[in-house]
Design a protein around this motif. Structure first.
Motif, PDB file in Angstrom:
ATOM      1  N   ILE A 118      34.200  13.906   5.071  1.00  0.00           N
ATOM      2  CA  ILE A 118      33.664  13.824   3.699  1.00  0.00           C
ATOM      3  C   ILE A 118      34.799  13.694   2.685  1.00  0.00           C
ATOM      4  O   ILE A 118      35.623  14.599   2.536  1.00  0.00           O
ATOM      5  CB  ILE A 118      32.780  15.056   3.381  1.00  0.00           C
ATOM      6  N   LYS A 119      34.789  12.545   2.010  1.00  0.00           N
ATOM      7  CA  LYS A 119      35.836  12.243   1.018  1.00  0.00           C
ATOM      8  C   LYS A 119      35.841  13.283  -0.106  1.00  0.00           C
ATOM      9  O   LYS A 119      34.775  13.714  -0.543  1.00  0.00           O
ATOM     10  CB  LYS A 119      35.540  10.860   0.423  1.00  0.00           C
ATOM     11  N   ASN A 120      37.011  13.660  -0.543  1.00  0.00           N
ATOM     12  CA  ASN A 120      37.208  14.607  -1.661  1.00  0.00           C
ATOM     13  C   ASN A 120      36.754  16.034  -1.367  1.00  0.00           C
ATOM     14  O   ASN A 120      36.695  16.858  -2.287  1.00  0.00           O
ATOM     15  CB  ASN A 120      36.483  14.132  -2.940  1.00  0.00           C
ATOM     16  N   SER A 121      36.384  16.317  -0.124  1.00  0.00           N
ATOM     17  CA  SER A 121      35.977  17.704   0.168  1.00  0.00           C
ATOM     18  C   SER A 121      37.215  18.595   0.179  1.00  0.00           C
ATOM     19  O   SER A 121      38.306  18.138   0.484  1.00  0.00           O
ATOM     20  CB  SER A 121      35.237  17.773   1.504  1.00  0.00           C
ATOM     21  N   SER A 122      37.002  19.855  -0.184  1.00  0.00           N
ATOM     22  CA  SER A 122      38.147  20.762  -0.313  1.00  0.00           C
ATOM     23  C   SER A 122      37.725  22.206  -0.066  1.00  0.00           C
ATOM     24  O   SER A 122      36.576  22.582  -0.327  1.00  0.00           O
ATOM     25  CB  SER A 122      38.710  20.641  -1.737  1.00  0.00           C
ATOM     26  N   ASN A 123      38.670  22.994   0.403  1.00  0.00           N
ATOM     27  CA  ASN A 123      38.410  24.430   0.542  1.00  0.00           C
ATOM     28  C   ASN A 123      38.443  25.136  -0.805  1.00  0.00           C
ATOM     29  O   ASN A 123      37.970  26.262  -0.930  1.00  0.00           O
ATOM     30  CB  ASN A 123      39.470  25.075   1.450  1.00  0.00           C
ATOM     31  N   GLU A 124      39.022  24.488  -1.800  1.00  0.00           N
ATOM     32  CA  GLU A 124      39.248  25.133  -3.108  1.00  0.00           C
ATOM     33  C   GLU A 124      38.024  25.112  -4.020  1.00  0.00           C
ATOM     34  O   GLU A 124      37.864  25.968  -4.859  1.00  0.00           O
ATOM     35  CB  GLU A 124      40.393  24.424  -3.852  1.00  0.00           C
ATOM     36  N   PHE A 125      37.200  24.077  -3.865  1.00  0.00           N
ATOM     37  CA  PHE A 125      36.060  23.922  -4.781  1.00  0.00           C
ATOM     38  C   PHE A 125      34.958  23.126  -4.080  1.00  0.00           C
ATOM     39  O   PHE A 125      35.204  22.478  -3.054  1.00  0.00           O
ATOM     40  CB  PHE A 125      36.485  23.181  -6.057  1.00  0.00           C
ATOM     41  N   ALA A 126      33.762  23.190  -4.657  1.00  0.00           N
ATOM     42  CA  ALA A 126      32.639  22.423  -4.103  1.00  0.00           C
ATOM     43  C   ALA A 126      32.530  21.068  -4.797  1.00  0.00           C
ATOM     44  O   ALA A 126      33.101  20.873  -5.881  1.00  0.00           O
ATOM     45  CB  ALA A 126      31.355  23.217  -4.295  1.00  0.00           C
ATOM     46  N   ALA A 173      29.348  30.910  -4.624  1.00  0.00           N
ATOM     47  CA  ALA A 173      29.160  30.581  -6.045  1.00  0.00           C
ATOM     48  C   ALA A 173      29.731  29.199  -6.379  1.00  0.00           C
ATOM     49  O   ALA A 173      29.254  28.532  -7.303  1.00  0.00           O
ATOM     50  CB  ALA A 173      29.813  31.640  -6.921  1.00  0.00           C
ATOM     51  N   SER A 174      30.738  28.773  -5.612  1.00  0.00           N
ATOM     52  CA  SER A 174      31.357  27.466  -5.893  1.00  0.00           C
ATOM     53  C   SER A 174      30.325  26.343  -5.861  1.00  0.00           C
ATOM     54  O   SER A 174      30.446  25.347  -6.561  1.00  0.00           O
ATOM     55  CB  SER A 174      32.461  27.169  -4.874  1.00  0.00           C
ATOM     56  N   ARG A 175      29.280  26.520  -5.024  1.00  0.00           N
ATOM     57  CA  ARG A 175      28.293  25.442  -4.839  1.00  0.00           C
ATOM     58  C   ARG A 175      27.210  25.443  -5.913  1.00  0.00           C
ATOM     59  O   ARG A 175      26.409  24.514  -5.976  1.00  0.00           O
ATOM     60  CB  ARG A 175      27.645  25.573  -3.447  1.00  0.00           C
ATOM     61  N   SER A 176      27.177  26.505  -6.753  1.00  0.00           N
ATOM     62  CA  SER A 176      26.105  26.589  -7.763  1.00  0.00           C
ATOM     63  C   SER A 176      26.394  25.767  -9.018  1.00  0.00           C
ATOM     64  O   SER A 176      25.591  25.752  -9.941  1.00  0.00           O
ATOM     65  CB  SER A 176      25.891  28.053  -8.185  1.00  0.00           C
ATOM     66  N   MET A 177      27.547  25.112  -9.068  1.00  0.00           N
ATOM     67  CA  MET A 177      27.939  24.401 -10.291  1.00  0.00           C
ATOM     68  C   MET A 177      27.272  23.040 -10.439  1.00  0.00           C
ATOM     69  O   MET A 177      27.437  22.373 -11.455  1.00  0.00           O
ATOM     70  CB  MET A 177      29.456  24.178 -10.317  1.00  0.00           C
ATOM     71  N   PHE A 178      26.543  22.605  -9.401  1.00  0.00           N
ATOM     72  CA  PHE A 178      26.052  21.225  -9.419  1.00  0.00           C
ATOM     73  C   PHE A 178      24.544  21.151  -9.227  1.00  0.00           C
ATOM     74  O   PHE A 178      23.953  21.992  -8.552  1.00  0.00           O
ATOM     75  CB  PHE A 178      26.761  20.423  -8.317  1.00  0.00           C
ATOM     76  N   ALA A 179      23.961  20.118  -9.791  1.00  0.00           N
ATOM     77  CA  ALA A 179      22.532  19.863  -9.621  1.00  0.00           C
ATOM     78  C   ALA A 179      22.281  19.427  -8.174  1.00  0.00           C
ATOM     79  O   ALA A 179      23.164  18.864  -7.534  1.00  0.00           O
ATOM     80  CB  ALA A 179      22.108  18.750 -10.564  1.00  0.00           C
ATOM     81  N   GLY A 180      21.100  19.691  -7.674  1.00  0.00           N
ATOM     82  CA  GLY A 180      20.703  19.172  -6.362  1.00  0.00           C
ATOM     83  C   GLY A 180      21.435  19.833  -5.209  1.00  0.00           C
ATOM     84  O   GLY A 180      21.315  21.028  -4.989  1.00  0.00           O
ATOM     85  N   TYR A 181      22.231  19.016  -4.493  1.00  0.00           N
ATOM     86  CA  TYR A 181      22.902  19.512  -3.290  1.00  0.00           C
ATOM     87  C   TYR A 181      24.420  19.513  -3.518  1.00  0.00           C
ATOM     88  O   TYR A 181      24.955  18.636  -4.190  1.00  0.00           O
ATOM     89  CB  TYR A 181      22.570  18.610  -2.100  1.00  0.00           C
ATOM     90  N   ALA A 182      25.084  20.525  -2.944  1.00  0.00           N
ATOM     91  CA  ALA A 182      26.546  20.597  -3.085  1.00  0.00           C
ATOM     92  C   ALA A 182      27.159  21.022  -1.760  1.00  0.00           C
ATOM     93  O   ALA A 182      26.529  21.750  -0.978  1.00  0.00           O
ATOM     94  CB  ALA A 182      26.918  21.592  -4.172  1.00  0.00           C
ATOM     95  N   MET A 183      28.374  20.530  -1.495  1.00  0.00           N
ATOM     96  CA  MET A 183      29.070  20.972  -0.284  1.00  0.00           C
ATOM     97  C   MET A 183      30.423  21.535  -0.658  1.00  0.00           C
ATOM     98  O   MET A 183      31.018  21.149  -1.657  1.00  0.00           O
ATOM     99  CB  MET A 183      29.161  19.859   0.775  1.00  0.00           C
ATOM    100  N   TRP A 184      30.871  22.466   0.159  1.00  0.00           N
ATOM    101  CA  TRP A 184      32.156  23.136  -0.089  1.00  0.00           C
ATOM    102  C   TRP A 184      32.892  23.277   1.240  1.00  0.00           C
ATOM    103  O   TRP A 184      32.271  23.627   2.244  1.00  0.00           O
ATOM    104  CB  TRP A 184      31.903  24.514  -0.701  1.00  0.00           C
ATOM    105  N   GLY A 185      34.170  23.006   1.214  1.00  0.00           N
ATOM    106  CA  GLY A 185      34.997  23.186   2.406  1.00  0.00           C
ATOM    107  C   GLY A 185      35.520  21.863   2.915  1.00  0.00           C
ATOM    108  O   GLY A 185      34.802  20.859   2.936  1.00  0.00           O
ATOM    109  N   GLU A 186      36.795  21.884   3.287  1.00  0.00           N
ATOM    110  CA  GLU A 186      37.438  20.666   3.777  1.00  0.00           C
ATOM    111  C   GLU A 186      36.718  20.147   5.014  1.00  0.00           C
ATOM    112  O   GLU A 186      36.437  20.903   5.944  1.00  0.00           O
ATOM    113  CB  GLU A 186      38.868  21.048   4.160  1.00  0.00           C
ATOM    114  N   ASN A 187      36.412  18.844   4.980  1.00  0.00           N
ATOM    115  CA  ASN A 187      35.714  18.228   6.113  1.00  0.00           C
ATOM    116  C   ASN A 187      36.257  16.812   6.252  1.00  0.00           C
ATOM    117  O   ASN A 187      36.146  16.016   5.303  1.00  0.00           O
ATOM    118  CB  ASN A 187      34.201  18.226   5.834  1.00  0.00           C
ATOM    119  N   THR A 188      36.840  16.513   7.400  1.00  0.00           N
ATOM    120  CA  THR A 188      37.521  15.219   7.570  1.00  0.00           C
ATOM    121  C   THR A 188      36.570  14.042   7.345  1.00  0.00           C
ATOM    122  O   THR A 188      37.009  12.953   6.983  1.00  0.00           O
ATOM    123  CB  THR A 188      38.152  15.105   8.972  1.00  0.00           C
TER     124      THR A 188
END
Ligand code: PMV
Length: 351
Positions: A177-185, A160-175
């Motif tokens: 990808i800047k600003n990526s986080s396990n807490e939110f998409a 559900a975290s990824r449904s908050m955004f238009a188009g494409y969204a990513m979720w989960g810490e990834n070295t």
């Protein structure tokens, strides 16, 4: 909307939240709904949940006073899941001390369609609830709002975290990808024209409820013999997909998208308590689709969620040809089909 009527509805907030389909799959979690790997999805448009939230005067001392209706009928089972979720996250909703909640929920897709509704349902609940907090505090909706609702939606249902955004969204810490986080998409913003108007035709192969819940499925990744390799692969793929979406390479997209679908199901089939969600119609549709692509060179591919239904993905430029193929060649593989497409994210219908 902040009013007092005879019924004493103090505030009403109505939100529509779309579902999403992952290209790189989230499968395996730990702690409080934290993902074992990063994932990337496409937000849908026509498959959504609508939540009407009403705040009323409280009549008891219970931590959460909630009445939950799904399509007009009281749903006690989901009400207790939502109550637990609200109690666990009560610090975000201080108004729970003062107000009782009445929620009316409905889905745009039939209940029997076998589409996972927890992403859109928890997305919509997080949006309406946090919007109530914003309204009571006279705050305008801003980027911070969607950032927090992504976090809150994640605590209800990871995807559900990824449904908050238009188009494409990513979720989960990834070295990578800047600003990526396990807490939110976060939204994936640089999208090549090739991927800006994608369609998803959802072939409903079977319309029974899920045999194995996704919570059980995630837990089977604990002690799974291939878990560590799988998590590393998904992280590499998420980073690579961000690049593919930038460059517009259909071949690379297709290859990754289909391999991800089959890998997700391979994880289910190779877990200690193995299980199988694909049906004969799933395999038939996949085979026909691959042959069609080989014969025509049309950039169309499939993905799967945790179920037997086949998501057929294609850009707008080939819409007619692919839909003709779905209506004819694929017809014998499904019971019904939902034509969906890349969407613009959640919508506030009334506040
Ligand atoms: O959000 P959950 O816990 O229902 O898990 C969903 C997992 C998949 O739908 C199979 C994949 C994904 O990333 O959405």
């Amino acid at each position: 909307m902040q009013t007092t009527t005879a019924e004493q509805v103090v505030l009403k907030s109505i939100w529509r939240c779309p579902s999403n389909i992952a290209i790189v799959k989230y499968w395996g979690k730990y702690g409080n709904q934290l993902p074992c790997n990063s994932s990337l999805s496409l937000t849908l448009s026509n498959s959504f949940t609508e939540i009407e939230l009403e705040l009323l005067k409280k009549t008891s001392n219970e931590a959460v006073e909630l009445e939950y209706f799904f399509e007009g009928t009281k749903n006690e089972q989901f009400a207790s899941r939502v109550s637990k979720y609200l109690i666990d996250n009560a610090s975000y909703f201080p108004f729970l001390n003062e107000y009782a909640l009445r929620i009316n929920s409905k889905n745009s897709f039939p209940h029997s369609a076998g589409i996972a509704s927890s992403a859109s349902a928890f997305g919509a609940i997080a949006l309406a609830m946090y919007d109530a907090f914003y309204t009571l505090n006279d705050k305008p909706l801003d980027a911070e709002f969607y950032h927090t609702t992504s976090h809150l939606a994640r605590l209800g249902s990871g995807s559900a975290s990824r449904s908050m955004f238009a188009g494409y969204a990513m979720w989960g810490e990834n070295t990578a990808i800047k600003n990526s986080s396990n807490e939110f998409a976060i939204p994936v913003q640089e999208i090549h024209a090739n991927f800006q108007q994608m369609h998803d035709a959802i072939l409903i192969v079977e319309d029974e409820p899920k045999k194995v819940s996704s919570s059980v499925g995630h837990s089977l990744m604990n002690n799974h013999p291939y878990a560590q390799n799988r998590f590393a692969q998904a992280n590499e793929r998420t980073a690579k997909l961000v690049e593919i979406l930038k460059t517009g390479d259909y071949q690379e997209f297709i290859q990754m998208c289909e391999s991800e679908a089959l890998t997700l199901h391979a994880m289910m089939m190779t877990s200690n308590d193995y299980y199988l969600l694909m049906k004969p119609g799933t395999l038939l549709a996949i085979e026909k689709l691959m042959n069609f692509r080989k014969e025509t060179n049309i950039p169309v591919c499939f993905t799967l969620d945790a179920g037997p239904n086949v998501h057929v993905l294609y850009p707008n430029s080939v819409k007619e040809k692919v839909e003709q193929f779905i209506h004819t060649e694929l017809k014998s593989t499904y019971k019904s089909v939902i034509f969906d497409e890349l969407g613009t994210g959640p919508t506030c219908l009334s506040r």
